[in-house]
Design a protein around this motif. Sequence first.
Motif, PDB file in Angstrom:
ATOM      1  N   VAL A  57      72.512  23.181  83.666  1.00 23.33           N
ATOM      2  CA  VAL A  57      73.800  22.719  83.139  1.00 23.33           C
ATOM      3  C   VAL A  57      74.793  23.869  83.064  1.00 23.33           C
ATOM      4  CG1 VAL A  57      74.929  21.958  81.003  1.00 23.33           C
ATOM      5  CG2 VAL A  57      72.961  20.700  81.880  1.00 23.33           C
ATOM      6  N   TRP A  58      74.357  24.980  82.502  1.00 22.27           N
ATOM      7  CA  TRP A  58      75.272  26.113  82.315  1.00 22.27           C
ATOM      8  C   TRP A  58      75.499  26.899  83.603  1.00 22.27           C
ATOM      9  CZ3 TRP A  58      78.181  26.053  78.257  1.00 22.27           C
ATOM     10  CH2 TRP A  58      77.742  25.364  77.106  1.00 22.27           C
ATOM     11  N   VAL A  59      74.455  27.088  84.380  1.00 25.23           N
ATOM     12  CA  VAL A  59      74.617  27.835  85.637  1.00 25.23           C
ATOM     13  C   VAL A  59      75.547  27.091  86.588  1.00 25.23           C
ATOM     14  CG1 VAL A  59      73.417  28.618  87.716  1.00 25.23           C
ATOM     15  CG2 VAL A  59      72.410  29.036  85.479  1.00 25.23           C
ATOM     16  N   ALA A  60      75.365  25.777  86.722  1.00 22.62           N
ATOM     17  CA  ALA A  60      76.202  24.990  87.628  1.00 22.62           C
ATOM     18  C   ALA A  60      77.656  24.986  87.179  1.00 22.62           C
ATOM     19  CB  ALA A  60      75.668  23.566  87.734  1.00 22.62           C
ATOM     20  N   LEU A  61      77.900  24.913  85.871  1.00 26.56           N
ATOM     21  CA  LEU A  61      79.281  24.993  85.380  1.00 26.56           C
ATOM     22  C   LEU A  61      79.918  26.320  85.774  1.00 26.56           C
ATOM     23  CD1 LEU A  61      79.046  23.425  81.801  1.00 26.56           C
ATOM     24  CD2 LEU A  61      80.329  22.514  83.748  1.00 26.56           C
ATOM     25  N   MET A  62      79.192  27.400  85.605  1.00 23.54           N
ATOM     26  CA  MET A  62      79.722  28.721  85.951  1.00 23.54           C
ATOM     27  C   MET A  62      80.023  28.818  87.450  1.00 23.54           C
ATOM     28  SD  MET A  62      80.675  31.753  85.139  1.00 23.54           S
ATOM     29  CE  MET A  62      80.118  31.897  83.433  1.00 23.54           C
ATOM     30  N   VAL A  63      79.121  28.295  88.277  1.00 24.89           N
ATOM     31  CA  VAL A  63      79.285  28.399  89.728  1.00 24.89           C
ATOM     32  C   VAL A  63      80.404  27.497  90.232  1.00 24.89           C
ATOM     33  CG1 VAL A  63      78.186  27.907  91.957  1.00 24.89           C
ATOM     34  CG2 VAL A  63      76.936  29.162  90.188  1.00 24.89           C
ATOM     35  N   PHE A  64      80.370  26.219  89.842  1.00 27.73           N
ATOM     36  CA  PHE A  64      81.271  25.233  90.431  1.00 27.73           C
ATOM     37  C   PHE A  64      82.626  25.133  89.732  1.00 27.73           C
ATOM     38  CE2 PHE A  64      77.031  23.802  91.742  1.00 27.73           C
ATOM     39  CZ  PHE A  64      77.220  23.747  93.126  1.00 27.73           C
ATOM     40  N   CYS A  65      82.715  25.668  88.523  1.00 29.69           N
ATOM     41  CA  CYS A  65      83.995  25.599  87.802  1.00 29.69           C
ATOM     42  C   CYS A  65      84.672  26.954  87.666  1.00 29.69           C
ATOM     43  CB  CYS A  65      83.791  24.996  86.414  1.00 29.69           C
ATOM     44  SG  CYS A  65      83.227  23.286  86.443  1.00 29.69           S
ATOM     45  N   TRP A  66      84.022  28.020  88.097  1.00 26.04           N
ATOM     46  CA  TRP A  66      84.631  29.336  87.965  1.00 26.04           C
ATOM     47  C   TRP A  66      84.458  30.194  89.214  1.00 26.04           C
ATOM     48  CZ3 TRP A  66      88.381  31.801  86.079  1.00 26.04           C
ATOM     49  CH2 TRP A  66      88.385  33.190  85.964  1.00 26.04           C
ATOM     50  N   ARG A  67      83.226  30.555  89.546  1.00 26.82           N
ATOM     51  CA  ARG A  67      83.036  31.509  90.640  1.00 26.82           C
ATOM     52  C   ARG A  67      83.533  30.976  91.972  1.00 26.82           C
ATOM     53  NH1 ARG A  67      76.869  32.915  88.928  1.00 26.82           N
ATOM     54  NH2 ARG A  67      77.343  34.190  87.085  1.00 26.82           N
ATOM     55  N   GLN A  68      83.155  29.744  92.315  1.00 26.22           N
ATOM     56  CA  GLN A  68      83.547  29.214  93.630  1.00 26.22           C
ATOM     57  C   GLN A  68      85.021  28.828  93.714  1.00 26.22           C
ATOM     58  OE1 GLN A  68      79.240  27.666  95.327  1.00 26.22           O
ATOM     59  NE2 GLN A  68      80.804  26.163  94.881  1.00 26.22           N
ATOM     60  N   PRO A  69      85.572  28.114  92.752  1.00 22.10           N
ATOM     61  CA  PRO A  69      86.981  27.739  92.903  1.00 22.10           C
ATOM     62  C   PRO A  69      87.949  28.884  92.684  1.00 22.10           C
ATOM     63  CG  PRO A  69      86.089  26.815  90.871  1.00 22.10           C
ATOM     64  CD  PRO A  69      84.940  27.425  91.610  1.00 22.10           C
ATOM     65  N   PHE A  70      87.620  29.851  91.814  1.00 22.39           N
ATOM     66  CA  PHE A  70      88.610  30.851  91.423  1.00 22.39           C
ATOM     67  C   PHE A  70      88.252  32.290  91.790  1.00 22.39           C
ATOM     68  CE2 PHE A  70      88.996  27.364  88.294  1.00 22.39           C
ATOM     69  CZ  PHE A  70      90.304  26.970  88.572  1.00 22.39           C
ATOM     70  N   ARG A  71      86.965  32.573  92.035  1.00 16.36           N
ATOM     71  CA  ARG A  71      86.552  33.966  92.205  1.00 16.36           C
ATOM     72  C   ARG A  71      85.896  34.253  93.553  1.00 16.36           C
ATOM     73  NH1 ARG A  71      88.560  37.635  89.360  1.00 16.36           N
ATOM     74  NH2 ARG A  71      86.626  38.835  89.323  1.00 16.36           N
TER      75      ARG A  71
END
Length: 298
Positions: free
Chosen positions: A79-93
């Motif tokens: 839950v937390w890893v996917a949020l970090m990946v799909f809502c932060w690292r991939q779209p913005f970083r």
Amino acid sequence: MIARWQRILLLCILLAMAAWLVWQWPHSPLRAVLGALVPLSIYLVVMAVEFVLMHITNRTDAAPRARLSQVVGAWWAEVWVALMVFCWRQPFRHQSLPDWLPAQPTEKRGVVLVHGFMCNRGLWLPWFAQLQARGHAYVAVNLEPVMGSIDEYADIIEDAVRQVTAATGQAPVLLCHSMGGLAVRAWLRAHQADGRVHRVLTLGTPHGGTWLGRFSRAVNGRQMSLAGDWVVALQRAEPAGRAALFTCWYSNCDNIVFPATTAALAGAEHRLVEGVAHVQMAFDPGVMEACLEEIGRV
């Protein structure tokens, strides 16, 4: 492309939540908050359904069946890893850190990082500093078209392999997550490149397809159907001995690639990691350290 889609989707969700809060707050703060949390609730439920289906399907698999505590722990971590990946690292970083190709050839072997389905190079951000600190040149690819055929990614991988080889003077290691391992196998088939790669490390790659592939409408998603035409044809086209290039990590709590042993490849070296979910596997400390040790071998 996928970064833009993910930014738009996230913005739409946040705007909808904000609009609901503004509309409902004067009438009922409790209803406003509960309604705004609906998208998060749907996300948690969908993730839970994946784990339930995985746990049921793995009943007949050869891999050790996960304990319920492992399944729950993997669900919460994912839950937390996917949020970090799909809502932060991939779209913005995803472009925040460039590839690293030293100007002068280095004694250390280089790495090509190949992401999976609906991802981009932002998946690998936690790896970049560790690779550079250990002196490993790297290129992290973006596989496009996002929903196209896996066969279309061969030239992208070929270009990255050429870059890393030119920078190091050595055949690289290819580090792949999920569909990325299939893309590398398609590249090996298209370019007959066995002699130009040192090792292929796959993390949760559906080498035999996955049970969930039947529900995909994307071309590459359908190609990953369990024992589907594409994965069967890929295996039949591979020469004897090619699988010896591979080390395959797989998990009995992989919520995307199941049954668990579909992430194994006949003739490859296999590493079972218990209680680790699909995206989580790319950042599991034990998996990362084992991969870095493998990359560092001459």
